[in-house]
Design an enzyme around this catalytic site. Structure first.
Site, PDB file in Angstrom:
ATOM      1  N   GLY A  31       0.649  -1.284  -0.086  1.00 61.63           N
ATOM      2  CA  GLY A  31       0.074   0.099  -0.015  1.00 61.63           C
ATOM      3  C   GLY A  31       0.841   1.243  -0.074  1.00 61.63           C
ATOM      4  N   GLY A  36       5.641   4.886  -8.663  1.00 59.68           N
ATOM      5  CA  GLY A  36       6.469   3.589  -8.793  1.00 59.68           C
ATOM      6  C   GLY A  36       5.446   2.404  -9.017  1.00 59.68           C
ATOM      7  N   HIS A  37       4.293   2.268  -8.148  1.00 59.36           N
ATOM      8  CA  HIS A  37       3.593   1.303  -8.124  1.00 59.36           C
ATOM      9  C   HIS A  37       2.618   1.217  -9.173  1.00 59.36           C
ATOM     10  CE1 HIS A  37       3.985   1.524  -3.625  1.00 59.36           C
ATOM     11  NE2 HIS A  37       4.308   0.251  -3.787  1.00 59.36           N
ATOM     12  N   LYS A 149      13.947  -1.217  -7.688  1.00 61.52           N
ATOM     13  CA  LYS A 149      14.437  -0.673  -6.401  1.00 61.52           C
ATOM     14  C   LYS A 149      14.806  -1.526  -5.253  1.00 61.52           C
ATOM     15  CE  LYS A 149      12.043   1.663  -3.212  1.00 61.52           C
ATOM     16  NZ  LYS A 149      12.849   1.048  -2.049  1.00 61.52           N
ATOM     17  N   ASP A 150      14.100  -2.607  -5.341  1.00 63.15           N
ATOM     18  CA  ASP A 150      14.036  -3.675  -4.447  1.00 63.15           C
ATOM     19  C   ASP A 150      14.711  -4.665  -5.007  1.00 63.15           C
ATOM     20  OD1 ASP A 150      12.813  -2.642  -1.727  1.00 63.15           O
ATOM     21  OD2 ASP A 150      11.202  -2.246  -3.192  1.00 63.15           O
ATOM     22  N   GLN A 153      15.358  -8.066  -3.458  1.00 65.51           N
ATOM     23  CA  GLN A 153      14.133  -8.833  -2.935  1.00 65.51           C
ATOM     24  C   GLN A 153      13.832  -9.404  -4.389  1.00 65.51           C
ATOM     25  OE1 GLN A 153      10.429  -6.972  -1.030  1.00 65.51           O
ATOM     26  NE2 GLN A 153       9.865  -6.729  -3.627  1.00 65.51           N
ATOM     27  N   SER A 186       7.594   4.568  -0.694  1.00 68.77           N
ATOM     28  CA  SER A 186       6.490   4.931   0.550  1.00 68.77           C
ATOM     29  C   SER A 186       7.162   5.489   1.793  1.00 68.77           C
ATOM     30  CB  SER A 186       5.718   3.367   0.925  1.00 68.77           C
ATOM     31  OG  SER A 186       5.187   3.043  -0.465  1.00 68.77           O
ATOM     32  N   ARG A 187       8.256   4.975   2.093  1.00 66.09           N
ATOM     33  CA  ARG A 187       9.171   5.751   3.216  1.00 66.09           C
ATOM     34  C   ARG A 187       9.812   7.120   3.090  1.00 66.09           C
ATOM     35  NH1 ARG A 187      10.432   0.033   3.850  1.00 66.09           N
ATOM     36  NH2 ARG A 187       9.642  -0.761   6.036  1.00 66.09           N
TER      37      ARG A 187
END
Length: 283
Positions: A31, A36-37, A149-150, A153, A186-187
């Site tokens: 969320g 980006g999302h 970006k991740d 992951q 998001s951060r």
């Protein structure tokens, strides 16, 4: 646009869609959606008849003292963004749906998770791999979309899919950046105006690494040290790590042969940001 909260409802609806010949694209998120999302959504819509965005702040990927309780959860805003982007379905389960009473099975992906983020966030990728595999099992997508970006992951998920014979395609999507180069996250909402300005040093350091490699520098440590020097010149920046590693194994390298990954994690006040860039030796 449908909003689904249970796995039972997903398993009733998704097969109906597939029977009509549509493929399913999944964008797993926590969320607090940003451009980006939405870029992932647009990529998914190009290739799939049904696009599903999952919204779930996953407690098992947060360690003690991390920001689980204060992680942004603007669900109504997220719903509106998904509707505007023409998302077909939101899967927004509760923790009780994803981790029912008695849950006790986790996924450990060995070989990629004990370095970089894994060193500073033990258990993080165990939580990530577990929730992503559960989402794959619940949605049964043909494709799943992840931002670069991740990057670590992404590589962990790719390995998990190969190792576990999961029948779907992982689609990497390049990092989306704000003006000035700050990777969208998001951060970023945690940053004060002064910290946000200071955080631009991350992209500058990565760009320095890219330019050095393109100019023919093959000494990974020289490139890494130049990045450190650039970041340490910003007084608000506190480095967790700066690394130049193999882009597949994520192991540190001494000499860049062809390409490498420059990766970093840096704190600005209470906000920890990660970023990376693939760098290549110029010819």
């Amino acid at each position: 646009m449908q909003i689904v909260e249970t796995i039972e409802d997903l398993r009733m609806l998704i097969p109906q869609i597939k029977r009509h010949g549509k493929t399913v694209g999944l964008i797993p998120t926590m969320g607090a959606l940003h451009e980006g999302h939405l870029t992932l959504v647009r990529e998914a819509k190009k290739r799939n008849g049904l696009v599903v965005v999952s919204i779930f702040v996953n407690p098992t990927q947060f360690g003690p003292g991390e920001d689980f309780t204060r992680y942004p959860r603007p669900i109504e805003d997220d719903i509106e963004k998904c509707r505007a982007a023409e998302v077909d379905m939101i899967f927004a389960p509760t923790p009780e749906v994803m981790y029912p009473q008695g849950f006790g099975t986790f996924v450990d992906v060995e070989g990629l998770t004990d370095k970089l983020e894994g060193e500073f966030r033990p258990g993080h990728f165990r939580g990530v791999a577990t929730i992503v595999l559960k989402l794959f099992a619940a949605v049964e997508p043909n494709q799943a979309y992840f931002g670069m970006k991740d990057y670590q992951q992404l590589k962990v998920i790719e390995k998990m899919v190969r190792d576990m014979n999961v029948k779907l395609e992982i689609v990497p999507v390049p990092t989306v950046r704000e003006d000035g180069g700050l990777a969208m996250s998001s951060r970023n909402a945690y940053l004060s105006p002064e910290e946000r300005e200071a955080a631009l040093v991350l992209y500058k350091a990565l760009s320095d690494a890219r330019d050095q490699a393109w100019s023919g520098e093959t000494d990974a440590e020289a490139i890494r040290q130049a990045m450190i020097d650039r970041i340490e010149a910003e007084h608000l920046a506190v480095i967790d790590y700066v690394a130049v590693v193999h882009p597949e194994t994520l192991e540190p390298i001494e000499t860049i042969e062809g390409g490498a990954l420059a990766a970093l994690a840096v704190k600005f006040g209470k906000t920890r940001l990660i970023d990376n860039m693939l760098i290549y030796i110029g010819t």
